[in-house]
Design a protein around this motif. Structure first.
Motif, PDB file in Angstrom:
ATOM      1  N   GLY A 100       3.931 -13.327  15.864  1.00 45.59           N
ATOM      2  CA  GLY A 100       4.521 -13.263  14.539  1.00 45.59           C
ATOM      3  C   GLY A 100       3.613 -12.727  13.459  1.00 45.59           C
ATOM      4  N   ARG A 101       2.462 -12.185  13.854  1.00 45.46           N
ATOM      5  CA  ARG A 101       1.480 -11.690  12.876  1.00 45.46           C
ATOM      6  C   ARG A 101       1.052 -10.269  13.247  1.00 45.46           C
ATOM      7  N   PRO A 102       0.596  -9.498  12.271  1.00 43.55           N
ATOM      8  CA  PRO A 102       0.170  -8.124  12.556  1.00 43.55           C
ATOM      9  C   PRO A 102      -1.280  -8.019  13.014  1.00 43.55           C
ATOM     10  N   GLU A 103      -1.860  -9.113  13.455  1.00 41.54           N
ATOM     11  CA  GLU A 103      -3.272  -9.134  13.843  1.00 41.54           C
ATOM     12  C   GLU A 103      -3.425  -8.906  15.345  1.00 41.54           C
ATOM     13  N   LEU A 104      -4.295  -7.948  15.682  1.00 43.28           N
ATOM     14  CA  LEU A 104      -4.524  -7.563  17.073  1.00 43.28           C
ATOM     15  C   LEU A 104      -5.883  -8.072  17.530  1.00 43.28           C
ATOM     16  N   LEU A 105      -5.927  -8.646  18.720  1.00 46.51           N
ATOM     17  CA  LEU A 105      -7.166  -9.096  19.342  1.00 46.51           C
ATOM     18  C   LEU A 105      -7.368  -8.270  20.606  1.00 46.51           C
ATOM     19  N   SER A 109     -10.939   4.466  28.915  1.00 48.41           N
ATOM     20  CA  SER A 109     -12.048   5.093  28.193  1.00 48.41           C
ATOM     21  C   SER A 109     -12.577   4.232  27.050  1.00 48.41           C
ATOM     22  N   GLY A 110     -11.827   3.178  26.685  1.00 47.44           N
ATOM     23  CA  GLY A 110     -12.195   2.341  25.547  1.00 47.44           C
ATOM     24  C   GLY A 110     -11.382   2.626  24.304  1.00 47.44           C
ATOM     25  N   ALA A 111     -10.458   3.559  24.396  1.00 44.65           N
ATOM     26  CA  ALA A 111      -9.611   3.919  23.258  1.00 44.65           C
ATOM     27  C   ALA A 111      -8.455   2.941  23.088  1.00 44.65           C
ATOM     28  N   LEU A 112      -8.016   2.788  21.835  1.00 43.60           N
ATOM     29  CA  LEU A 112      -6.796   2.046  21.497  1.00 43.60           C
ATOM     30  C   LEU A 112      -5.805   3.017  20.869  1.00 43.60           C
ATOM     31  N   HIS A 113      -4.595   3.020  21.385  1.00 42.42           N
ATOM     32  CA  HIS A 113      -3.524   3.872  20.873  1.00 42.42           C
ATOM     33  C   HIS A 113      -2.481   2.959  20.240  1.00 42.42           C
ATOM     34  N   VAL A 114      -2.028   3.313  19.043  1.00 40.41           N
ATOM     35  CA  VAL A 114      -0.980   2.562  18.362  1.00 40.41           C
ATOM     36  C   VAL A 114       0.258   3.456  18.308  1.00 40.41           C
ATOM     37  N   TRP A 115       1.370   2.947  18.831  1.00 37.28           N
ATOM     38  CA  TRP A 115       2.602   3.723  18.955  1.00 37.28           C
ATOM     39  C   TRP A 115       3.699   3.113  18.092  1.00 37.28           C
ATOM     40  N   HIS A 116       4.504   3.973  17.452  1.00 36.00           N
ATOM     41  CA  HIS A 116       5.700   3.544  16.736  1.00 36.00           C
ATOM     42  C   HIS A 116       6.872   3.836  17.666  1.00 36.00           C
ATOM     43  N   LEU A 117       7.522   2.800  18.150  1.00 41.75           N
ATOM     44  CA  LEU A 117       8.525   2.980  19.194  1.00 41.75           C
ATOM     45  C   LEU A 117       9.804   3.642  18.690  1.00 41.75           C
ATOM     46  N   GLU A 118      10.214   3.359  17.453  1.00 43.42           N
ATOM     47  CA  GLU A 118      11.424   4.001  16.934  1.00 43.42           C
ATOM     48  C   GLU A 118      11.204   5.482  16.668  1.00 43.42           C
ATOM     49  N   ARG A 119      10.025   5.849  16.207  1.00 43.88           N
ATOM     50  CA  ARG A 119       9.700   7.253  15.950  1.00 43.88           C
ATOM     51  C   ARG A 119       9.275   7.984  17.213  1.00 43.88           C
ATOM     52  N   ARG A 120       8.966   7.200  18.275  1.00 46.10           N
ATOM     53  CA  ARG A 120       8.529   7.758  19.550  1.00 46.10           C
ATOM     54  C   ARG A 120       7.274   8.606  19.383  1.00 46.10           C
ATOM     55  N   ASP A 151       6.217  -9.299  14.932  1.00 46.96           N
ATOM     56  CA  ASP A 151       6.546  -9.653  13.545  1.00 46.96           C
ATOM     57  C   ASP A 151       7.620  -8.738  12.961  1.00 46.96           C
ATOM     58  N   GLY A 152       8.371  -8.060  13.810  1.00 53.89           N
ATOM     59  CA  GLY A 152       9.457  -7.217  13.345  1.00 53.89           C
ATOM     60  C   GLY A 152       9.141  -5.731  13.284  1.00 53.89           C
ATOM     61  N   GLN A 153       7.889  -5.355  13.427  1.00 62.51           N
ATOM     62  CA  GLN A 153       7.512  -3.940  13.438  1.00 62.51           C
ATOM     63  C   GLN A 153       7.632  -3.395  14.866  1.00 62.51           C
ATOM     64  N   PRO A 154       8.220  -2.217  15.040  1.00 57.82           N
ATOM     65  CA  PRO A 154       8.395  -1.650  16.389  1.00 57.82           C
ATOM     66  C   PRO A 154       7.148  -0.926  16.883  1.00 57.82           C
ATOM     67  N   TRP A 155       6.061  -1.667  17.026  1.00 55.29           N
ATOM     68  CA  TRP A 155       4.791  -1.086  17.436  1.00 55.29           C
ATOM     69  C   TRP A 155       4.385  -1.586  18.815  1.00 55.29           C
ATOM     70  N   LEU A 156       3.733  -0.704  19.535  1.00 54.41           N
ATOM     71  CA  LEU A 156       3.127  -1.020  20.823  1.00 54.41           C
ATOM     72  C   LEU A 156       1.697  -0.507  20.778  1.00 54.41           C
ATOM     73  N   VAL A 157       0.756  -1.319  21.215  1.00 52.09           N
ATOM     74  CA  VAL A 157      -0.637  -0.891  21.334  1.00 52.09           C
ATOM     75  C   VAL A 157      -0.972  -0.796  22.813  1.00 52.09           C
TER      76      VAL A 157
END
Length: 119
Positions: free
Chosen positions: A104-109, A71-82, A60-66
């Motif tokens: 196109g949506r900010p919803e994560l499954l 271990s069961g953890a979720l990490h959310v990364w901002h790619l431009e900020r590294r 949806d235009g945000q530079p994020w990677l999950v």
């Protein structure tokens, strides 16, 4: 590819950018890799080398990677900020099997590997 990453590839996901993929490795590293030029653009790392199980890019235009971890953890990364934006250490019991942003949506499954749950 000419260059090995010295760890097993455990996750692979196409990014919204042309020719760029996310690669997750068993040693906890996440790479953004340009397939056309065989060049690693960015390297990030899970805490304590926790193996990467899955990757999801926001579309949806945000530079994020999950990234989901063994271990069961979720990490959310901002790619431009590294940098890591957020860490949810106990998102699932027994590892994260799959993660996906709705198009196109900010919803994560996410799906758990052992807890048999969708979140």
């Amino acid at each position: 590819f000419e260059h090995g990453w010295r760890a097993a590839v455990t996750a692979f996901e196409q990014s919204p950018a042309l020719d760029v993929v996310g690669v997750g490795l068993a040693d906890g590293r996440l790479l953004l890799h340009n397939l056309k030029f065989d060049t690693t653009l960015l390297e990030l790392r899970h805490t304590h080398g926790d193996a990467v199980r899955c990757l999801a890019f926001r579309t949806d235009g945000q530079p994020w990677l999950v990234s989901g971890a063994a271990s069961g953890a979720l990490h959310v990364w901002h790619l431009e900020r590294r940098a890591r934006l957020s860490l949810e250490p106990c998102a699932h019991e027994g590892g994260v099997a799959s993660c996906h942003f709705l198009r196109g949506r900010p919803e994560l499954l996410t799906a758990g590997a052992a807890d048999n749950s969708l979140r």
